[in-house]
Scaffold this motif. Structure first.
Motif, PDB file in Angstrom:
ATOM      1  N   PHE A  23       0.972  -1.289  -0.065  1.00 34.71           N
ATOM      2  CA  PHE A  23       0.018   0.030  -0.127  1.00 34.71           C
ATOM      3  C   PHE A  23       0.696   1.265   0.133  1.00 34.71           C
ATOM      4  O   PHE A  23       2.097   1.120   0.338  1.00 34.71           O
ATOM      5  CB  PHE A  23      -0.900  -0.025   1.213  1.00 34.71           C
ATOM      6  CG  PHE A  23       0.017   0.397   2.403  1.00 34.71           C
ATOM      7  CD1 PHE A  23       0.383  -0.621   3.266  1.00 34.71           C
ATOM      8  CD2 PHE A  23      -0.375   1.803   2.964  1.00 34.71           C
ATOM      9  CE1 PHE A  23       1.145   0.027   4.420  1.00 34.71           C
ATOM     10  CE2 PHE A  23       0.265   2.111   4.086  1.00 34.71           C
ATOM     11  CZ  PHE A  23       0.939   1.172   5.014  1.00 34.71           C
TER      12      PHE A  23
ATOM     13  N   ARG B 295       0.796   5.234   1.387  1.00 39.49           N
ATOM     14  CA  ARG B 295      -0.052   6.398   2.022  1.00 39.49           C
ATOM     15  C   ARG B 295       0.825   7.787   2.115  1.00 39.49           C
ATOM     16  O   ARG B 295       1.957   7.811   2.891  1.00 39.49           O
ATOM     17  CB  ARG B 295      -0.196   6.332   3.547  1.00 39.49           C
ATOM     18  CG  ARG B 295      -1.309   7.069   4.154  1.00 39.49           C
ATOM     19  CD  ARG B 295      -1.521   8.333   3.916  1.00 39.49           C
ATOM     20  NE  ARG B 295      -2.551   9.169   4.424  1.00 39.49           N
ATOM     21  CZ  ARG B 295      -3.194  10.070   4.169  1.00 39.49           C
ATOM     22  NH1 ARG B 295      -2.733  10.704   3.138  1.00 39.49           N
ATOM     23  NH2 ARG B 295      -3.958  10.669   5.022  1.00 39.49           N
TER      24      ARG B 295
ATOM     25  N   ASN C 126       1.002  11.902   2.667  1.00 38.18           N
ATOM     26  CA  ASN C 126       0.141  12.864   3.018  1.00 38.18           C
ATOM     27  C   ASN C 126       0.720  14.130   2.183  1.00 38.18           C
ATOM     28  O   ASN C 126      -0.279  15.050   1.848  1.00 38.18           O
ATOM     29  CB  ASN C 126       0.557  13.248   4.449  1.00 38.18           C
ATOM     30  CG  ASN C 126      -0.247  12.391   5.397  1.00 38.18           C
ATOM     31  OD1 ASN C 126      -1.303  12.418   5.792  1.00 38.18           O
ATOM     32  ND2 ASN C 126       0.467  11.345   6.067  1.00 38.18           N
TER      33      ASN C 126
ATOM     34  N   ALA D  97      10.838  15.410   6.574  1.00 39.69           N
ATOM     35  CA  ALA D  97      11.090  14.733   5.155  1.00 39.69           C
ATOM     36  C   ALA D  97      11.553  15.638   4.226  1.00 39.69           C
ATOM     37  O   ALA D  97      11.566  17.127   4.596  1.00 39.69           O
ATOM     38  CB  ALA D  97       9.699  14.311   4.676  1.00 39.69           C
TER      39      ALA D  97
ATOM     40  N   TYR E  48       6.956  17.992   6.266  1.00 45.22           N
ATOM     41  CA  TYR E  48       6.193  16.836   6.867  1.00 45.22           C
ATOM     42  C   TYR E  48       7.136  16.392   8.003  1.00 45.22           C
ATOM     43  O   TYR E  48       8.324  16.253   8.235  1.00 45.22           O
ATOM     44  CB  TYR E  48       6.242  15.373   6.188  1.00 45.22           C
ATOM     45  CG  TYR E  48       5.588  14.348   6.561  1.00 45.22           C
ATOM     46  CD1 TYR E  48       4.199  14.135   6.729  1.00 45.22           C
ATOM     47  CD2 TYR E  48       6.293  13.260   7.124  1.00 45.22           C
ATOM     48  CE1 TYR E  48       3.535  13.365   7.221  1.00 45.22           C
ATOM     49  CE2 TYR E  48       5.631  12.303   7.718  1.00 45.22           C
ATOM     50  CZ  TYR E  48       4.238  12.054   7.853  1.00 45.22           C
ATOM     51  OH  TYR E  48       3.553  10.972   8.318  1.00 45.22           O
TER      52      TYR E  48
ATOM     53  N   HIS F 124       8.279   4.584  -1.800  1.00 46.24           N
ATOM     54  CA  HIS F 124       8.266   4.234  -0.349  1.00 46.24           C
ATOM     55  C   HIS F 124       9.330   4.855   0.385  1.00 46.24           C
ATOM     56  O   HIS F 124       9.833   4.382   1.687  1.00 46.24           O
ATOM     57  CB  HIS F 124       8.316   2.569  -0.415  1.00 46.24           C
ATOM     58  CG  HIS F 124       7.225   2.039  -0.974  1.00 46.24           C
ATOM     59  ND1 HIS F 124       5.946   2.037  -0.332  1.00 46.24           N
ATOM     60  CD2 HIS F 124       6.851   1.192  -1.966  1.00 46.24           C
ATOM     61  CE1 HIS F 124       4.862   1.488  -0.801  1.00 46.24           C
ATOM     62  NE2 HIS F 124       5.690   0.986  -2.017  1.00 46.24           N
TER      63      HIS F 124
ATOM     64  N   ARG G  38      15.015   6.104   4.611  1.00 47.37           N
ATOM     65  CA  ARG G  38      13.517   6.487   5.305  1.00 47.37           C
ATOM     66  C   ARG G  38      14.031   5.989   6.715  1.00 47.37           C
ATOM     67  O   ARG G  38      14.781   5.066   6.827  1.00 47.37           O
ATOM     68  CB  ARG G  38      12.618   5.575   4.436  1.00 47.37           C
ATOM     69  CG  ARG G  38      11.309   5.160   5.601  1.00 47.37           C
ATOM     70  CD  ARG G  38      10.349   4.103   4.829  1.00 47.37           C
ATOM     71  NE  ARG G  38       9.362   4.285   5.401  1.00 47.37           N
ATOM     72  CZ  ARG G  38       7.900   4.036   4.634  1.00 47.37           C
ATOM     73  NH1 ARG G  38       7.908   3.399   3.513  1.00 47.37           N
ATOM     74  NH2 ARG G  38       6.685   4.519   5.235  1.00 47.37           N
TER      75      ARG G  38
ATOM     76  N   ASN H 116       7.201   6.505  10.252  1.00 47.46           N
ATOM     77  CA  ASN H 116       8.230   5.870   9.585  1.00 47.46           C
ATOM     78  C   ASN H 116       8.395   6.922   8.309  1.00 47.46           C
ATOM     79  O   ASN H 116       7.913   6.763   7.143  1.00 47.46           O
ATOM     80  CB  ASN H 116       7.839   4.454   8.872  1.00 47.46           C
ATOM     81  CG  ASN H 116       7.743   3.637  10.110  1.00 47.46           C
ATOM     82  OD1 ASN H 116       8.579   2.597  10.389  1.00 47.46           O
ATOM     83  ND2 ASN H 116       6.600   3.612  10.969  1.00 47.46           N
TER      84      ASN H 116
ATOM     85  N   LYS I 145       9.287   8.881   5.173  1.00 46.18           N
ATOM     86  CA  LYS I 145      10.037   8.729   3.987  1.00 46.18           C
ATOM     87  C   LYS I 145      10.881   9.839   3.683  1.00 46.18           C
ATOM     88  O   LYS I 145      10.580  11.031   4.123  1.00 46.18           O
ATOM     89  CB  LYS I 145       8.840   8.412   3.015  1.00 46.18           C
ATOM     90  CG  LYS I 145       8.013   7.289   3.416  1.00 46.18           C
ATOM     91  CD  LYS I 145       7.237   6.983   2.383  1.00 46.18           C
ATOM     92  CE  LYS I 145       5.842   7.535   2.156  1.00 46.18           C
ATOM     93  NZ  LYS I 145       4.819   6.882   1.039  1.00 46.18           N
TER      94      LYS I 145
ATOM     95  N   TYR J  50      -3.285  11.821  13.532  1.00 47.30           N
ATOM     96  CA  TYR J  50      -2.631  10.739  14.059  1.00 47.30           C
ATOM     97  C   TYR J  50      -2.475  10.663  15.511  1.00 47.30           C
ATOM     98  O   TYR J  50      -1.539  10.025  16.153  1.00 47.30           O
ATOM     99  CB  TYR J  50      -1.373  10.578  13.201  1.00 47.30           C
ATOM    100  CG  TYR J  50      -1.324  10.402  11.739  1.00 47.30           C
ATOM    101  CD1 TYR J  50      -1.879   9.324  11.310  1.00 47.30           C
ATOM    102  CD2 TYR J  50      -1.012  11.553  10.922  1.00 47.30           C
ATOM    103  CE1 TYR J  50      -1.803   9.220   9.835  1.00 47.30           C
ATOM    104  CE2 TYR J  50      -0.980  11.373   9.491  1.00 47.30           C
ATOM    105  CZ  TYR J  50      -1.715  10.163   9.027  1.00 47.30           C
ATOM    106  OH  TYR J  50      -1.714   9.960   7.607  1.00 47.30           O
TER     107      TYR J  50
HETATM  108  N1  LIG Z   1       7.519  11.941   4.011  1.00 46.48           N
HETATM  109  C1  LIG Z   1       6.616  11.289   4.380  1.00 46.48           C
HETATM  110  N2  LIG Z   1       6.709   9.945   5.263  1.00 46.48           N
HETATM  111  C2  LIG Z   1       5.638   9.365   5.423  1.00 46.48           C
HETATM  112  C3  LIG Z   1       4.231   9.813   4.993  1.00 46.48           C
HETATM  113  C4  LIG Z   1       4.380  11.125   4.314  1.00 46.48           C
HETATM  114  O1  LIG Z   1       3.292  11.658   3.855  1.00 46.48           O
HETATM  115  N3  LIG Z   1       5.335  11.728   4.025  1.00 46.48           N
HETATM  116  N4  LIG Z   1       3.120   9.210   5.492  1.00 46.48           N
HETATM  117  C5  LIG Z   1       3.206   8.244   6.585  1.00 46.48           C
HETATM  118  C6  LIG Z   1       2.058   7.343   6.749  1.00 46.48           C
HETATM  119  S1  LIG Z   1       0.805   8.081   7.381  1.00 46.48           S
HETATM  120  C7  LIG Z   1       2.285   6.159   6.353  1.00 46.48           C
HETATM  121  S2  LIG Z   1       0.934   4.836   6.988  1.00 46.48           S
HETATM  122  C8  LIG Z   1       3.365   5.430   5.937  1.00 46.48           C
HETATM  123  C9  LIG Z   1       3.144   4.836   4.540  1.00 46.48           C
HETATM  124  O2  LIG Z   1       4.273   4.236   3.931  1.00 46.48           O
HETATM  125  P1  LIG Z   1       4.236   3.714   2.549  1.00 46.48           P
HETATM  126  O3  LIG Z   1       3.522   4.780   1.695  1.00 46.48           O
HETATM  127  O4  LIG Z   1       5.630   3.353   2.232  1.00 46.48           O
HETATM  128  O5  LIG Z   1       3.521   2.379   2.484  1.00 46.48           O
HETATM  129  O6  LIG Z   1       4.436   6.448   5.370  1.00 46.48           O
HETATM  130  C10 LIG Z   1       4.557   7.502   6.503  1.00 46.48           C
HETATM  131  N5  LIG Z   1       5.801   8.359   6.331  1.00 46.48           N
END
Ligand SMILES: Nc1nc2c(c(=O)[nH]1)N[C@H]1C(S)=C(S)[C@@H](COP(=O)(O)O)O[C@H]1N2
Ligand SMILES: [Mo]
Length: 424
Positions: free
Chosen positions: A90, A92, A94, A198, A207, A236, A241, A252, A254, A275
């Motif tokens: 999946f 996600r 933001n 990020a 972020y 991802h 990350r 977590n 990214k 969150y």
């Molecule tokens: N830089 C950054 N990291 C982020 C996010 C984001 O929007 N931006 N979303 C977070 C959320 S809410 C989730 S659930 C996970 C999703 O990781 P994926 O997209 O690798 O599956 O990343 C997290 N890390």
């Protein structure tokens, strides 16, 4: 019911609301009408398929939003492999980083992560230097804390995740502990949180997220450079990350560029009110029950962020709506928690919860991964509803009615899953 609708029913739980079923049937039909979608381009977000939104994704993933990118897997897809491949994981976002909608690596020589805050000797490290430090692998479940949101009643606003906002992957990278030791950067006593940022390259919005330094989070936290034996896919979070095994997805971060050790948590929008779940002051684990449908004024003190993953289990076979041959039927699935203690048992009921029998736990991919379980049953022809409930050695378990943890933003659903199927 036409073919596409059936397909939808077979991969999703039957507690999906009628509106959601209609929406999903529509999405599937749009996916089938791929040529038409291609001609219309990506103008209409909801009509693009997963592989059109992010290069390399399985078109069976369901796009919840194409800007920012949000897509979920399905139980059928998740049950098809032991480690979730990059095509099936999946997403996600933001905040999207421009140009990174691909599962290919994000090759950016000289990418820098700044490490500072409450440590002696703050420093900067490049991705090349990171890749020369000792690497560690950890297999862990990555799950959005919004996964299962559609099952809360009334349904909270936000992405209508069903069960697919989860996967199990193997990360590879440098443990934070290892990195600090290598740099001789000692933590100060008042460091309680890690606060991360990020990249904002390409004009992306900032972020920022914090999570606490505790045994659960910190000892396994790493700056990950790889996933499933390959460089981290761009979408991802590549090239770097943060991965904190045992936590929900949100911390977590990214595309990591900055990590500070701090005394308090970030006061940014991603940390509060987003969150978070209600808790009693000073009481740091269970959700404070709130009246379904009520509002809550989230503050740093009356709520806590989503971090340690809730204990949960999924039934991956049979899928809802399936017809299986009797009398010997194997019910299969996975269970997991935050990795603090082992998952001790998975109980299965085939009679709506009247009686339960322990499943056999076949194995797990380390303490942060999925425990695979199987429950052999002798079932006469007929209609069944199967339920599964995991419990760990701390006695933490899943509620039969997940709505007991209803919260305004719809996080941390872990209600017992129910799957209706037929034995012929
Ligand atoms: N830089 C950054 N990291 C982020 C996010 C984001 O929007 N931006 N979303 C977070 C959320 S809410 C989730 S659930 C996970 C999703 O990781 P994926 O997209 O690798 O599956 O990343 C997290 N890390
Ligand atoms: Mo998330």
């Amino acid at each position: 019911m036409n073919e596409q609708d059936k397909e939808v029913v077979s991969t999703e739980d039957n507690t999906v609301s009628p509106e959601e079923m209609t929406r999903r049937a529509f999405l599937k039909k749009s996916a089938v009408a791929g040529a038409a979608v291609g001609m219309m381009g990506l103008a209409s977000a909801q009509q693009a398929t997963a592989d059109q939104v992010v290069r390399g994704k399985n078109p069976k993933l369901v796009v919840l939003s194409s800007r920012p990118v949000v897509m979920e897997s399905t139980l059928e897809v998740l049950g098809s492999e032991r480690i979730t491949s990059k095509a099936n994981l999946f997403i996600r976002n933001n905040i999207d980083l421009p140009g990174l909608n691909t599962t290919e690596p994000n090759v950016q020589p000289g990418w820098v992560v700044e490490i500072g805050g409450l440590i002696d000797a703050p420093f900067r490290i490049t991705v090349e230097e990171l890749s020369r430090l000792p690497q560690t692998e950890v297999t862990s479940v990555l799950q959005c804390s919004g996964n299962g949101r559609s099952f809360f009643n009334p349904r909270p606003s936000g992405n209508p995740w069903t069960y697919g906002g989860v996967g199990q992957v193997t990360w590879r990278g440098v443990l934070l502990k290892t990195l600090l030791e290598a740099k001789g950067a000692k933590l100060r006593d008042n460091a309680r949180f890690i606060t991360m940022n990020a990249s904002t390259q390409g004009g992306a919005q900032p972020y920022e997220k914090s999570f606490p330094i505790s045994v659960l989070d910190y000892n396994s936290a790493m700056l990950a450079l790889g996933m499933n034996g390959e460089p981290l896919p761009a979408v991802h979070g590549g090239p770097v990350r943060l991965v904190a095994a045992g936590t929900f997805g949100t911390p977590n971060v990214k595309w990591l560029v900055k990590l500070d050790f701090t005394a308090g948590e970030s006061t940014g929008n991603e940390q509060v009110p987003r969150y978070r779940v209600p808790v009693l002051p000073g009481w740091n684990t269970p959700i404070l029950p709130t009246q379904p449908g009520s509002r809550y004024n989230y503050t740093l003190d009356n709520s806590r962020p989503n971090w340690g993953a809730n204990i949960n289990s999924f039934i991956l076979s049979p899928l809802a709506g399936a017809s299986v041959r009797g009398r010997r039927v194997e019910i299969r699935g996975v269970a997991w928690n935050d990795g603090l203690v082992p998952v001790e048992s998975v109980e299965v009921s085939v009679n709506g919860g009247t009686t339960w029998r322990k499943a056999i736990i076949e194995g797990n991919e380390g303490k942060f991964g999925w425990y695979r379980w199987v429950s052999p049953q002798l079932l006469a022809p007929g209609d069944y509803e199967v339920m599964a409930r995991a419990t760990d050695t701390l006695g933490r378990t899943q509620p039969l009615d997940g709505n007991v943890w209803w919260n305004e933003r719809g996080y941390e659903w872990n209600g017992v899953m129910r799957v209706k199927f037929k034995v012929t």
